[in-house]
Design a protein around this motif. Structure first.
Motif, PDB file in Angstrom:
ATOM      1  N   SER A 136       0.812  -1.218   0.000  1.00  0.00           N
ATOM      2  CA  SER A 136       0.000   0.000   0.000  1.00  0.00           C
ATOM      3  C   SER A 136       0.847   1.272   0.000  1.00  0.00           C
ATOM      4  CB  SER A 136      -0.912   0.020   1.235  1.00  0.00           C
ATOM      5  OG  SER A 136      -1.772  -1.098   1.220  1.00  0.00           O
ATOM      6  N   PHE A 137       2.168   1.125  -0.025  1.00  0.00           N
ATOM      7  CA  PHE A 137       3.032   2.308  -0.024  1.00  0.00           C
ATOM      8  C   PHE A 137       2.805   3.115  -1.296  1.00  0.00           C
ATOM      9  CE2 PHE A 137       6.856   1.243   2.928  1.00  0.00           C
ATOM     10  CZ  PHE A 137       5.994   0.833   3.928  1.00  0.00           C
ATOM     11  N   SER A 138       2.885   4.412  -1.175  1.00  0.00           N
ATOM     12  CA  SER A 138       2.755   5.300  -2.332  1.00  0.00           C
ATOM     13  C   SER A 138       4.033   5.250  -3.161  1.00  0.00           C
ATOM     14  CB  SER A 138       2.523   6.734  -1.855  1.00  0.00           C
ATOM     15  OG  SER A 138       3.709   7.236  -1.243  1.00  0.00           O
ATOM     16  N   PRO A 139       3.966   5.702  -4.412  1.00  0.00           N
ATOM     17  CA  PRO A 139       5.187   5.785  -5.207  1.00  0.00           C
ATOM     18  C   PRO A 139       6.271   6.632  -4.519  1.00  0.00           C
ATOM     19  CG  PRO A 139       3.292   5.984  -6.637  1.00  0.00           C
ATOM     20  CD  PRO A 139       2.772   6.023  -5.217  1.00  0.00           C
ATOM     21  N   ALA A 140       5.873   7.669  -3.828  1.00  0.00           N
ATOM     22  CA  ALA A 140       6.856   8.507  -3.117  1.00  0.00           C
ATOM     23  C   ALA A 140       7.532   7.724  -1.996  1.00  0.00           C
ATOM     24  CB  ALA A 140       6.185   9.758  -2.570  1.00  0.00           C
ATOM     25  N   GLN A 141       6.772   6.922  -1.255  1.00  0.00           N
ATOM     26  CA  GLN A 141       7.345   6.120  -0.174  1.00  0.00           C
ATOM     27  C   GLN A 141       8.292   5.062  -0.728  1.00  0.00           C
ATOM     28  OE1 GLN A 141       3.383   5.203   1.454  1.00  0.00           O
ATOM     29  NE2 GLN A 141       4.244   5.688   3.476  1.00  0.00           N
ATOM     30  N   LEU A 142       7.914   4.421  -1.826  1.00  0.00           N
ATOM     31  CA  LEU A 142       8.784   3.421  -2.445  1.00  0.00           C
ATOM     32  C   LEU A 142      10.041   4.086  -2.989  1.00  0.00           C
ATOM     33  CD1 LEU A 142       6.141   1.219  -4.293  1.00  0.00           C
ATOM     34  CD2 LEU A 142       7.396   0.653  -2.197  1.00  0.00           C
ATOM     35  N   GLY A 143       9.888   5.278  -3.542  1.00  0.00           N
ATOM     36  CA  GLY A 143      11.051   6.023  -4.034  1.00  0.00           C
ATOM     37  C   GLY A 143      12.016   6.372  -2.919  1.00  0.00           C
ATOM     38  N   GLU A 144      11.490   6.764  -1.769  1.00  0.00           N
ATOM     39  CA  GLU A 144      12.350   7.091  -0.625  1.00  0.00           C
ATOM     40  C   GLU A 144      13.089   5.848  -0.144  1.00  0.00           C
ATOM     41  OE1 GLU A 144      14.507   8.888   2.168  1.00  0.00           O
ATOM     42  OE2 GLU A 144      13.343   9.873   0.605  1.00  0.00           O
ATOM     43  N   ALA A 145      12.412   4.709  -0.103  1.00  0.00           N
ATOM     44  CA  ALA A 145      13.068   3.461   0.297  1.00  0.00           C
ATOM     45  C   ALA A 145      14.179   3.107  -0.695  1.00  0.00           C
ATOM     46  CB  ALA A 145      12.045   2.330   0.386  1.00  0.00           C
ATOM     47  N   SER A 146      13.920   3.308  -1.968  1.00  0.00           N
ATOM     48  CA  SER A 146      14.927   3.033  -2.997  1.00  0.00           C
ATOM     49  C   SER A 146      16.146   3.942  -2.818  1.00  0.00           C
ATOM     50  CB  SER A 146      14.311   3.230  -4.382  1.00  0.00           C
ATOM     51  OG  SER A 146      15.294   3.103  -5.380  1.00  0.00           O
ATOM     52  N   ARG A 147      15.910   5.219  -2.608  1.00  0.00           N
ATOM     53  CA  ARG A 147      17.034   6.156  -2.410  1.00  0.00           C
ATOM     54  C   ARG A 147      17.868   5.786  -1.187  1.00  0.00           C
ATOM     55  NH1 ARG A 147      13.145   9.333  -4.502  1.00  0.00           N
ATOM     56  NH2 ARG A 147      12.272   9.978  -2.504  1.00  0.00           N
ATOM     57  N   LYS A 148      17.182   5.418  -0.106  1.00  0.00           N
ATOM     58  CA  LYS A 148      17.891   5.028   1.118  1.00  0.00           C
ATOM     59  C   LYS A 148      18.759   3.798   0.858  1.00  0.00           C
ATOM     60  CE  LYS A 148      16.988   4.141   5.996  1.00  0.00           C
ATOM     61  NZ  LYS A 148      15.932   3.972   7.015  1.00  0.00           N
ATOM     62  N   SER A 149      18.196   2.814   0.163  1.00  0.00           N
ATOM     63  CA  SER A 149      18.944   1.607  -0.155  1.00  0.00           C
ATOM     64  C   SER A 149      20.157   1.937  -1.017  1.00  0.00           C
ATOM     65  CB  SER A 149      18.037   0.603  -0.873  1.00  0.00           C
ATOM     66  OG  SER A 149      18.759  -0.545  -1.225  1.00  0.00           O
ATOM     67  N   CYS A 150      19.955   2.766  -2.035  1.00  0.00           N
ATOM     68  CA  CYS A 150      21.056   3.119  -2.939  1.00  0.00           C
ATOM     69  C   CYS A 150      22.169   3.866  -2.215  1.00  0.00           C
ATOM     70  CB  CYS A 150      20.531   3.933  -4.110  1.00  0.00           C
ATOM     71  SG  CYS A 150      19.592   2.942  -5.292  1.00  0.00           S
ATOM     72  N   ASN A 151      21.809   4.731  -1.274  1.00  0.00           N
ATOM     73  CA  ASN A 151      22.831   5.446  -0.500  1.00  0.00           C
ATOM     74  C   ASN A 151      23.720   4.478   0.271  1.00  0.00           C
ATOM     75  OD1 ASN A 151      22.074   7.997  -1.357  1.00  0.00           O
ATOM     76  ND2 ASN A 151      20.659   8.312   0.353  1.00  0.00           N
ATOM     77  N   VAL A 152      23.109   3.453   0.858  1.00  0.00           N
ATOM     78  CA  VAL A 152      23.886   2.448   1.587  1.00  0.00           C
ATOM     79  C   VAL A 152      24.706   1.608   0.611  1.00  0.00           C
ATOM     80  CG1 VAL A 152      23.759   0.439   3.109  1.00  0.00           C
ATOM     81  CG2 VAL A 152      22.264   2.397   3.518  1.00  0.00           C
ATOM     82  N   LEU A 153      24.121   1.266  -0.529  1.00  0.00           N
ATOM     83  CA  LEU A 153      24.841   0.463  -1.518  1.00  0.00           C
ATOM     84  C   LEU A 153      26.107   1.169  -1.997  1.00  0.00           C
ATOM     85  CD1 LEU A 153      21.828  -0.889  -3.570  1.00  0.00           C
ATOM     86  CD2 LEU A 153      23.429  -2.258  -2.219  1.00  0.00           C
ATOM     87  N   HIS A 154      26.046   2.487  -2.137  1.00  0.00           N
ATOM     88  CA  HIS A 154      27.240   3.236  -2.553  1.00  0.00           C
ATOM     89  C   HIS A 154      28.375   3.059  -1.543  1.00  0.00           C
ATOM     90  CE1 HIS A 154      25.523   4.995  -6.090  1.00  0.00           C
ATOM     91  NE2 HIS A 154      24.517   5.509  -5.409  1.00  0.00           N
ATOM     92  N   GLN A 155      28.028   2.952  -0.265  1.00  0.00           N
ATOM     93  CA  GLN A 155      29.037   2.744   0.778  1.00  0.00           C
ATOM     94  C   GLN A 155      29.660   1.350   0.691  1.00  0.00           C
ATOM     95  OE1 GLN A 155      27.565   3.595   4.759  1.00  0.00           O
ATOM     96  NE2 GLN A 155      26.017   4.953   3.887  1.00  0.00           N
ATOM     97  N   LEU A 156      28.881   0.386   0.238  1.00  0.00           N
ATOM     98  CA  LEU A 156      29.317  -1.013   0.240  1.00  0.00           C
ATOM     99  C   LEU A 156      29.840  -1.499  -1.118  1.00  0.00           C
ATOM    100  CD1 LEU A 156      26.389  -2.532   2.334  1.00  0.00           C
ATOM    101  CD2 LEU A 156      28.687  -1.911   3.124  1.00  0.00           C
ATOM    102  N   ALA A 157      29.694  -0.681  -2.146  1.00  0.00           N
ATOM    103  CA  ALA A 157      30.124  -1.100  -3.484  1.00  0.00           C
ATOM    104  C   ALA A 157      31.616  -1.403  -3.490  1.00  0.00           C
ATOM    105  CB  ALA A 157      29.810   0.004  -4.494  1.00  0.00           C
ATOM    106  N   PRO A 158      32.056  -2.365  -4.231  1.00  0.00           N
ATOM    107  CA  PRO A 158      31.297  -3.229  -5.139  1.00  0.00           C
ATOM    108  C   PRO A 158      30.852  -4.542  -4.505  1.00  0.00           C
ATOM    109  CG  PRO A 158      33.619  -3.579  -5.523  1.00  0.00           C
ATOM    110  CD  PRO A 158      33.499  -2.565  -4.398  1.00  0.00           C
ATOM    111  N   ARG A 159      30.874  -4.640  -3.174  1.00  0.00           N
ATOM    112  CA  ARG A 159      30.551  -5.920  -2.523  1.00  0.00           C
ATOM    113  C   ARG A 159      29.084  -6.308  -2.634  1.00  0.00           C
ATOM    114  NH1 ARG A 159      31.533  -6.452   3.081  1.00  0.00           N
ATOM    115  NH2 ARG A 159      30.835  -4.321   3.280  1.00  0.00           N
ATOM    116  N   VAL A 160      28.201  -5.310  -2.848  1.00  0.00           N
ATOM    117  CA  VAL A 160      26.764  -5.587  -2.914  1.00  0.00           C
ATOM    118  C   VAL A 160      26.161  -4.784  -4.065  1.00  0.00           C
ATOM    119  CG1 VAL A 160      24.569  -5.545  -1.671  1.00  0.00           C
ATOM    120  CG2 VAL A 160      26.683  -5.832  -0.391  1.00  0.00           C
TER     121      VAL A 160
END
Length: 91
Positions: free
Chosen positions: A15-39
């Motif tokens: 039931s999350f809105s597109p904005a909520q899903l977008g925020e979750a995606s951005r948060k995930s990507c920010n963490v992924l940048h810290q862990l690249a290239p391991r994840v």
């Protein structure tokens, strides 16, 4: 690197809105940048109360580290052992 399926129990995520899903995606990507290239995040599937994520990672611990740093649940992490599709049967 191995591929993993991560099951995340997130009540009402379907039931999350597109904005909520977008925020979750951005948060995930920010963490992924810290862990690249391991994840690497490949894609995710949203259902009613669960998120199924496909990741390529050095190991399960790297996947779990992403979850910890991002504040995401990782209720089950399973390594993909094989991929099949309609062509696997040879028809």
């Amino acid at each position: 690197m191995p591929k993993y399926v991560i099951e995340r129990d997130i009540p009402s995520i379907g039931s999350f809105s597109p904005a909520q899903l977008g925020e979750a995606s951005r948060k995930s990507c920010n963490v992924l940048h810290q862990l690249a290239p391991r994840v690497q995040w490949v894609q995710s599937y949203v259902t009613g109360d669960r998120l199924y994520c496909i990741y390529i990672a050095a190991n399960e611990e790297a996947v779990r580290e992403h979850a910890r740093l991002g504040g995401f649940p990782a209720n089950r992490v399973s390594e993909v052992k094989a991929i099949i599709d309609p062509t696997t049967g040879g028809d």
